[in-house]
Design a protein around this motif. Structure first.
Motif, PDB file in Angstrom:
ATOM      1  N   ARG A  94     -26.284  27.290-105.393  1.00 14.74           N
ATOM      2  CA  ARG A  94     -24.955  27.876-105.442  1.00 14.74           C
ATOM      3  C   ARG A  94     -24.561  28.914-104.160  1.00 14.74           C
ATOM      4  O   ARG A  94     -23.578  29.296-103.766  1.00 14.74           O
ATOM      5  N   GLU A  95     -25.801  29.294-103.584  1.00 18.24           N
ATOM      6  CA  GLU A  95     -25.636  30.365-102.558  1.00 18.24           C
ATOM      7  C   GLU A  95     -25.536  29.595-101.103  1.00 18.24           C
ATOM      8  O   GLU A  95     -25.084  29.886-100.058  1.00 18.24           O
ATOM      9  N   ARG A  96     -25.828  28.213-101.078  1.00 20.83           N
ATOM     10  CA  ARG A  96     -25.756  27.519-100.129  1.00 20.83           C
ATOM     11  C   ARG A  96     -24.050  27.395 -99.456  1.00 20.83           C
ATOM     12  O   ARG A  96     -23.332  27.124-100.589  1.00 20.83           O
ATOM     13  N   PRO A  97     -23.594  27.272 -98.255  1.00 17.79           N
ATOM     14  CA  PRO A  97     -22.336  27.017 -97.951  1.00 17.79           C
ATOM     15  C   PRO A  97     -21.679  25.631 -98.582  1.00 17.79           C
ATOM     16  O   PRO A  97     -22.091  24.695 -98.729  1.00 17.79           O
ATOM     17  N   ARG A  98     -20.297  25.882 -98.946  1.00 20.66           N
ATOM     18  CA  ARG A  98     -19.759  24.799 -99.698  1.00 20.66           C
ATOM     19  C   ARG A  98     -19.663  23.500 -98.965  1.00 20.66           C
ATOM     20  O   ARG A  98     -19.626  22.167 -99.182  1.00 20.66           O
ATOM     21  N   ASP A  99     -19.391  23.644 -97.500  1.00 17.80           N
ATOM     22  CA  ASP A  99     -19.262  22.751 -96.847  1.00 17.80           C
ATOM     23  C   ASP A  99     -20.571  21.988 -96.003  1.00 17.80           C
ATOM     24  O   ASP A  99     -20.372  20.828 -95.300  1.00 17.80           O
ATOM     25  N   LEU A 102     -24.813  17.850 -99.155  1.00 12.71           N
ATOM     26  CA  LEU A 102     -25.301  18.166-100.448  1.00 12.71           C
ATOM     27  C   LEU A 102     -26.945  18.026-100.318  1.00 12.71           C
ATOM     28  O   LEU A 102     -27.721  18.823-100.563  1.00 12.71           O
ATOM     29  N   GLU A 103     -27.261  17.140 -99.695  1.00 15.51           N
ATOM     30  CA  GLU A 103     -28.826  16.807 -99.281  1.00 15.51           C
ATOM     31  C   GLU A 103     -29.329  17.798 -98.657  1.00 15.51           C
ATOM     32  O   GLU A 103     -30.585  18.174 -99.133  1.00 15.51           O
ATOM     33  N   VAL A 104     -28.730  18.450 -97.580  1.00 13.06           N
ATOM     34  CA  VAL A 104     -29.263  19.655 -96.999  1.00 13.06           C
ATOM     35  C   VAL A 104     -29.488  20.682 -97.960  1.00 13.06           C
ATOM     36  O   VAL A 104     -30.386  21.549 -97.807  1.00 13.06           O
ATOM     37  N   ALA A 105     -28.257  20.881 -98.645  1.00 10.70           N
ATOM     38  CA  ALA A 105     -28.478  22.105 -99.413  1.00 10.70           C
ATOM     39  C   ALA A 105     -29.474  22.135-100.521  1.00 10.70           C
ATOM     40  O   ALA A 105     -30.196  23.140-100.936  1.00 10.70           O
ATOM     41  N   LEU A 106     -29.680  20.859-101.067  1.00 11.49           N
ATOM     42  CA  LEU A 106     -30.709  20.713-101.938  1.00 11.49           C
ATOM     43  C   LEU A 106     -32.144  20.820-101.454  1.00 11.49           C
ATOM     44  O   LEU A 106     -32.848  21.654-101.988  1.00 11.49           O
ATOM     45  N   ASP A 150     -29.447  24.721-116.023  1.00  9.87           N
ATOM     46  CA  ASP A 150     -28.798  25.575-115.078  1.00  9.87           C
ATOM     47  C   ASP A 150     -28.822  24.821-113.760  1.00  9.87           C
ATOM     48  O   ASP A 150     -27.661  24.975-113.319  1.00  9.87           O
ATOM     49  N   LEU A 151     -29.603  24.268-113.424  1.00 14.25           N
ATOM     50  CA  LEU A 151     -29.680  23.510-112.170  1.00 14.25           C
ATOM     51  C   LEU A 151     -28.599  22.355-112.165  1.00 14.25           C
ATOM     52  O   LEU A 151     -27.931  22.114-111.146  1.00 14.25           O
ATOM     53  N   GLU A 152     -28.389  21.728-113.481  1.00 15.73           N
ATOM     54  CA  GLU A 152     -27.844  20.565-113.598  1.00 15.73           C
ATOM     55  C   GLU A 152     -26.310  21.142-113.492  1.00 15.73           C
ATOM     56  O   GLU A 152     -25.282  20.469-113.131  1.00 15.73           O
ATOM     57  N   SER A 153     -25.954  22.286-113.793  1.00 17.06           N
ATOM     58  CA  SER A 153     -24.786  22.955-113.602  1.00 17.06           C
ATOM     59  C   SER A 153     -24.285  23.187-112.322  1.00 17.06           C
ATOM     60  O   SER A 153     -23.202  22.661-111.870  1.00 17.06           O
ATOM     61  N   ALA A 154     -25.295  23.619-111.700  1.00 17.86           N
ATOM     62  CA  ALA A 154     -24.962  24.021-110.163  1.00 17.86           C
ATOM     63  C   ALA A 154     -24.818  22.550-109.400  1.00 17.86           C
ATOM     64  O   ALA A 154     -23.954  22.432-108.428  1.00 17.86           O
ATOM     65  N   VAL A 155     -25.557  21.696-109.524  1.00 18.22           N
ATOM     66  CA  VAL A 155     -25.599  20.053-108.987  1.00 18.22           C
ATOM     67  C   VAL A 155     -24.337  19.693-109.364  1.00 18.22           C
ATOM     68  O   VAL A 155     -23.489  19.073-108.631  1.00 18.22           O
ATOM     69  N   ALA A 156     -23.751  19.551-110.591  1.00 16.19           N
ATOM     70  CA  ALA A 156     -22.486  19.102-111.070  1.00 16.19           C
ATOM     71  C   ALA A 156     -21.474  19.694-110.246  1.00 16.19           C
ATOM     72  O   ALA A 156     -20.420  19.190-110.039  1.00 16.19           O
ATOM     73  N   ASP A 157     -21.249  21.001-110.184  1.00 14.49           N
ATOM     74  CA  ASP A 157     -20.381  21.756-109.415  1.00 14.49           C
ATOM     75  C   ASP A 157     -20.337  21.366-107.942  1.00 14.49           C
ATOM     76  O   ASP A 157     -19.198  21.076-107.536  1.00 14.49           O
ATOM     77  N   ARG A 158     -21.466  21.216-107.221  1.00 10.09           N
ATOM     78  CA  ARG A 158     -21.334  20.677-105.837  1.00 10.09           C
ATOM     79  C   ARG A 158     -21.008  19.357-105.642  1.00 10.09           C
ATOM     80  O   ARG A 158     -20.471  18.952-104.895  1.00 10.09           O
ATOM     81  N   MET A 159     -21.327  18.470-106.803  1.00  7.77           N
ATOM     82  CA  MET A 159     -20.954  17.068-106.647  1.00  7.77           C
ATOM     83  C   MET A 159     -19.510  16.670-107.227  1.00  7.77           C
ATOM     84  O   MET A 159     -19.062  15.714-106.940  1.00  7.77           O
ATOM     85  N   GLY A 160     -19.098  17.586-107.786  1.00  8.36           N
ATOM     86  CA  GLY A 160     -17.621  17.555-108.490  1.00  8.36           C
ATOM     87  C   GLY A 160     -17.781  16.435-109.482  1.00  8.36           C
ATOM     88  O   GLY A 160     -16.831  15.549-109.751  1.00  8.36           O
ATOM     89  N   ALA A 161     -18.666  16.478-110.123  1.00  9.01           N
ATOM     90  CA  ALA A 161     -19.125  15.621-111.450  1.00  9.01           C
ATOM     91  C   ALA A 161     -19.148  16.321-112.775  1.00  9.01           C
ATOM     92  O   ALA A 161     -19.553  17.556-112.916  1.00  9.01           O
ATOM     93  N   PRO A 162     -18.781  15.657-113.761  1.00 12.43           N
ATOM     94  CA  PRO A 162     -19.180  16.423-115.198  1.00 12.43           C
ATOM     95  C   PRO A 162     -20.815  16.585-115.249  1.00 12.43           C
ATOM     96  O   PRO A 162     -21.680  15.652-114.550  1.00 12.43           O
ATOM     97  N   ILE A 163     -20.994  17.544-115.991  1.00 11.66           N
ATOM     98  CA  ILE A 163     -22.483  17.989-116.137  1.00 11.66           C
ATOM     99  C   ILE A 163     -23.320  16.704-116.850  1.00 11.66           C
ATOM    100  O   ILE A 163     -24.585  16.486-116.553  1.00 11.66           O
ATOM    101  N   ASP A 164     -22.645  15.773-117.760  1.00 19.00           N
ATOM    102  CA  ASP A 164     -23.394  15.042-118.408  1.00 19.00           C
ATOM    103  C   ASP A 164     -23.329  13.666-117.216  1.00 19.00           C
ATOM    104  O   ASP A 164     -23.823  12.483-117.921  1.00 19.00           O
ATOM    105  N   ASP A 165     -23.042  13.626-116.094  1.00 24.97           N
ATOM    106  CA  ASP A 165     -23.047  12.502-115.167  1.00 24.97           C
ATOM    107  C   ASP A 165     -24.657  11.990-115.008  1.00 24.97           C
ATOM    108  O   ASP A 165     -25.225  12.900-114.623  1.00 24.97           O
ATOM    109  N   VAL A 166     -24.782  10.627-114.736  1.00 26.98           N
ATOM    110  CA  VAL A 166     -26.243  10.397-114.794  1.00 26.98           C
ATOM    111  C   VAL A 166     -26.567  10.732-113.355  1.00 26.98           C
ATOM    112  O   VAL A 166     -27.987  11.048-113.190  1.00 26.98           O
ATOM    113  N   GLY A 167     -25.896  10.720-112.295  1.00 31.08           N
ATOM    114  CA  GLY A 167     -26.382  11.008-111.154  1.00 31.08           C
ATOM    115  C   GLY A 167     -26.438  12.766-110.961  1.00 31.08           C
ATOM    116  O   GLY A 167     -27.479  12.857-110.314  1.00 31.08           O
TER     117      GLY A 167
END
Length: 227
Positions: A94-99, A102-106, A150-167
């Motif tokens: 969540r602290e990483r820049p929004r722009d 994603l792979e760099v932020a991870l 908690d990590l899935e919530s952060a990843v979902a936010d960055r991916m713009g996907a629902p938290i139950d998304d398989v990705g």
């Protein structure tokens, strides 16, 4: 700067004094917490986890038992303290820049958590105790499950996907797998290699690996065929 009507110092100074007191309390609390951890880990490594009581830890840290329980409700949480950097993966992402890609932020989130993790000089010894002691090992699995959500919530936010998304689920679990693989390599090594190199090597191995994902049934299941 003017004073208040009754001649007292302006509110700015009241706020400043309050902030200083708050900062001092937080500093003292952090120092006390670290003292507790240092004393407890020393006792665990010297005598064994099961042979040490919370009362002995409190005595060694020169605090009351009730104070000890306010900081750490159980021995399990005490011995796990050096191993819990992975619980910060969601916050670090969540602290990483929004722009930022994603792979760099991870990767940055993993590196940041592992740097703190490998700074603890007793981490490898503590992990060996946890791996052979049922109670803290079970607690570690519980904490891992909570941290994954908690990590899935952060990843979902960055991916713009629902938290139950398989990705989202696969990306989050892969982050924890990479963390664990690098940590295990560090435990098994001489602990002198820069953690960035270990992370990059592990990521490179994963990216070049032949990964086979489980597939769906290619034929009719036996149960269905027999009915």
């Amino acid at each position: 700067m003017s004073t208040s009507e009754n001649g007292s110092q302006p509110r700015f100074f009241e706020y400043s004094a309050s902030m200083i007191r708050m900062g001092l309390r937080e500093t003292k609390a952090a120092r006390t917490r670290q003292q507790i951890v240092d004393v407890a880990l020393g006792l665990f490594l010297d005598r064994g986890f099961d042979q040490v009581t919370m009362e002995e830890i409190a005595e060694g840290a020169e605090i009351g038992t009730s104070t000890l329980y306010r900081y750490f409700p159980s021995k399990d949480l005490l011995i796990l303290d050096p191993l819990l950097s992975f619980t910060e993966l969601g916050d670090r992402l969540r602290e990483r820049p929004r722009d930022e890609p994603l792979e760099v932020a991870l990767g940055a989130a993993i590196r940041g958590s592992l740097v703190d993790f490998t700074r603890a000089p007793v981490t490898a010894e503590v992990r060996r105790i946890v791996d052979t002691t049922p109670s803290p090992r079970a607690k570690l699995w519980d904490i891992m499950a909570t941290s994954r959500v908690d990590l899935e919530s952060a990843v979902a936010d960055r991916m713009g996907a629902p938290i139950d998304d398989v990705g989202v689920a696969l990306t989050s679990r892969m982050m924890m797998v990479v963390f664990e693989m690098v940590a295990e390599a560090w435990w098994a090594g001489d602990h002198t290699r820069p953690i960035d190199e270990a992370v990059d090597e592990t990521l490179g191995r994963i990216q070049s690996a032949d990964i086979v994902l489980p597939g769906a049934y290619a034929v009719t299941p036996l149960r269905a065929a027999a009915s």
